[in-house]
Design a protein around this motif. Structure first.
Motif, mmCIF file in Angstrom:
data_model
loop_
_atom_site.group_PDB
_atom_site.id
_atom_site.type_symbol
_atom_site.label_atom_id
_atom_site.label_comp_id
_atom_site.label_asym_id
_atom_site.label_seq_id
_atom_site.Cartn_x
_atom_site.Cartn_y
_atom_site.Cartn_z
ATOM 1 N N PRO A 51 -0.650 -9.740 -4.491
ATOM 2 C CA PRO A 51 -1.793 -8.925 -4.929
ATOM 3 C C PRO A 51 -1.618 -7.437 -4.620
ATOM 4 N N ILE A 52 -0.985 -7.138 -3.496
ATOM 5 C CA ILE A 52 -0.737 -5.720 -3.166
ATOM 6 C C ILE A 52 0.256 -5.133 -4.158
ATOM 7 N N LEU A 53 1.326 -5.865 -4.454
ATOM 8 C CA LEU A 53 2.311 -5.366 -5.419
ATOM 9 C C LEU A 53 1.694 -5.207 -6.807
ATOM 10 N N ASP A 54 0.816 -6.146 -7.174
ATOM 11 C CA ASP A 54 0.188 -6.101 -8.496
ATOM 12 C C ASP A 54 -0.715 -4.885 -8.675
ATOM 13 N N MET A 55 -1.359 -4.431 -7.591
ATOM 14 C CA MET A 55 -2.304 -3.324 -7.734
ATOM 15 C C MET A 55 -1.654 -1.955 -7.564
ATOM 16 N N CYS A 56 -0.412 -1.930 -7.137
ATOM 17 C CA CYS A 56 0.265 -0.662 -6.866
ATOM 18 C C CYS A 56 1.330 -0.393 -7.928
ATOM 19 N N SER A 57 1.510 0.889 -8.252
ATOM 20 C CA SER A 57 2.467 1.242 -9.295
ATOM 21 C C SER A 57 3.769 1.832 -8.758
ATOM 22 N N CYS A 58 3.826 2.089 -7.448
ATOM 23 C CA CYS A 58 5.058 2.628 -6.882
ATOM 24 C C CYS A 58 5.163 2.256 -5.402
ATOM 25 N N ARG A 59 6.351 2.468 -4.849
ATOM 26 C CA ARG A 59 6.633 2.107 -3.458
ATOM 27 C C ARG A 59 5.673 2.794 -2.487
ATOM 28 N N SER A 60 5.392 4.069 -2.689
ATOM 29 C CA SER A 60 4.515 4.781 -1.752
ATOM 30 C C SER A 60 3.098 4.217 -1.773
ATOM 31 N N GLU A 61 2.631 3.763 -2.930
ATOM 32 C CA GLU A 61 1.313 3.124 -3.000
ATOM 33 C C GLU A 61 1.316 1.802 -2.240
ATOM 34 N N VAL A 62 2.404 1.042 -2.372
ATOM 35 C CA VAL A 62 2.508 -0.231 -1.645
ATOM 36 C C VAL A 62 2.445 0.026 -0.145
ATOM 37 N N ILE A 63 3.204 0.979 0.328
ATOM 38 C CA ILE A 63 3.230 1.293 1.761
ATOM 39 C C ILE A 63 1.837 1.710 2.237
ATOM 40 N N HIS A 64 1.142 2.529 1.444
ATOM 41 C CA HIS A 64 -0.214 2.950 1.811
ATOM 42 C C HIS A 64 -1.161 1.748 1.840
ATOM 43 N N GLU A 65 -1.100 0.900 0.818
ATOM 44 C CA GLU A 65 -2.018 -0.242 0.741
ATOM 45 C C GLU A 65 -1.732 -1.250 1.853
ATOM 46 N N VAL A 66 -0.467 -1.437 2.194
ATOM 47 C CA VAL A 66 -0.127 -2.322 3.317
ATOM 48 C C VAL A 66 -0.753 -1.777 4.594
ATOM 49 N N LYS A 67 -0.631 -0.477 4.825
ATOM 50 C CA LYS A 67 -1.210 0.122 6.029
ATOM 51 C C LYS A 67 -2.723 -0.072 6.068
ATOM 52 N N VAL A 68 -3.393 0.190 4.961
ATOM 53 C CA VAL A 68 -4.849 0.021 4.898
ATOM 54 C C VAL A 68 -5.223 -1.436 5.160
ATOM 55 N N THR A 69 -4.488 -2.357 4.566
ATOM 56 C CA THR A 69 -4.786 -3.784 4.726
ATOM 57 C C THR A 69 -4.556 -4.238 6.162
ATOM 58 N N SER A 118 -17.151 -5.166 11.278
ATOM 59 C CA SER A 118 -17.595 -5.884 10.086
ATOM 60 C C SER A 118 -17.041 -5.272 8.804
ATOM 61 N N GLU A 119 -17.112 -6.044 7.746
ATOM 62 C CA GLU A 119 -16.686 -5.592 6.422
ATOM 63 C C GLU A 119 -17.483 -4.361 5.987
ATOM 64 N N ASP A 120 -18.791 -4.403 6.182
ATOM 65 C CA ASP A 120 -19.641 -3.263 5.804
ATOM 66 C C ASP A 120 -19.234 -2.002 6.553
ATOM 67 N N ARG A 121 -19.006 -2.128 7.859
ATOM 68 C CA ARG A 121 -18.642 -0.956 8.659
ATOM 69 C C ARG A 121 -17.268 -0.418 8.236
ATOM 70 N N LEU A 122 -16.346 -1.304 7.915
ATOM 71 C CA LEU A 122 -15.034 -0.847 7.455
ATOM 72 C C LEU A 122 -15.153 -0.051 6.152
ATOM 73 N N HIS A 123 -16.022 -0.494 5.258
ATOM 74 C CA HIS A 123 -16.235 0.250 4.010
ATOM 75 C C HIS A 123 -16.855 1.616 4.305
ATOM 76 N N GLU A 124 -17.793 1.670 5.245
ATOM 77 C CA GLU A 124 -18.397 2.949 5.633
ATOM 78 C C GLU A 124 -17.339 3.917 6.173
ATOM 79 N N LEU A 125 -16.361 3.371 6.880
ATOM 80 C CA LEU A 125 -15.314 4.185 7.501
ATOM 81 C C LEU A 125 -14.162 4.529 6.552
ATOM 82 N N GLY A 126 -14.198 3.968 5.335
ATOM 83 C CA GLY A 126 -13.153 4.238 4.363
ATOM 84 C C GLY A 126 -11.957 3.315 4.447
ATOM 85 N N TRP A 127 -12.094 2.206 5.163
ATOM 86 C CA TRP A 127 -11.014 1.238 5.311
ATOM 87 C C TRP A 127 -11.338 -0.066 4.570
ATOM 88 N N GLY A 128 -12.190 0.018 3.563
ATOM 89 C CA GLY A 128 -12.655 -1.173 2.852
ATOM 90 C C GLY A 128 -11.743 -1.684 1.804
#
Length: 119
Positions: free
Chosen positions: A79-97, A109-119
């Motif tokens: 799913p991470i590879l499917d949503m990303c169009s390049c290597r740098s996006e994959v690396i960023h999304e892996v870090k966020v995840t 919580s999920e809500d708090r993570l979204h508030e913090l920008g990590w959702g």
């Protein structure tokens, strides 16, 4: 991105966790799988980038250490590879995840993570 390179991205994300936070992680294992398999009763179209399974540190009591299995964080590669169009996006999304799932280990919580920008 092949599995070995993806594993490297997950390892790099884990190494980027500040030492004082990493030292507080307790009895948690990190796994990489290709895809999330929805369980019985779940929507078969469920797509997850990561999953935390366990007892958050904020909910553990003195009873918890008595034979508890490790918490489990799984990062889903496809799913991470499917949503990303390049290597740098994959690396960023892996870090966020990775940060997102570790935050659940700390009881955020999920809500708090979204508030913090990590959702």
């Amino acid at each position: 991105m092949g599995m070995a390179e993806f594993e490297g991205a997950v390892s790099a994300a884990l190494e980027a966790i500040p030492a004082d936070i990493a030292a507080r992680m307790n009895n948690v294992s990190i796994f990489i799988e290709d895809d999330y398999e929805p369980g019985p009763g779940e929507d078969s179209g469920t797509v997850l980038l990561g999953l935390y399974e366990g007892t958050p540190l904020t909910e553990r009591d003195s009873w918890w250490d008595a034979g508890s299995l490790p918490d489990r964080i799984t990062i889903f590669r496809k799913p991470i590879l499917d949503m990303c169009s390049c290597r740098s996006e994959v690396i960023h999304e892996v870090k966020v995840t990775v940060v997102h799932e570790i935050a659940h280990h700390f009881g955020i919580s999920e809500d708090r993570l979204h508030e913090l920008g990590w959702g």
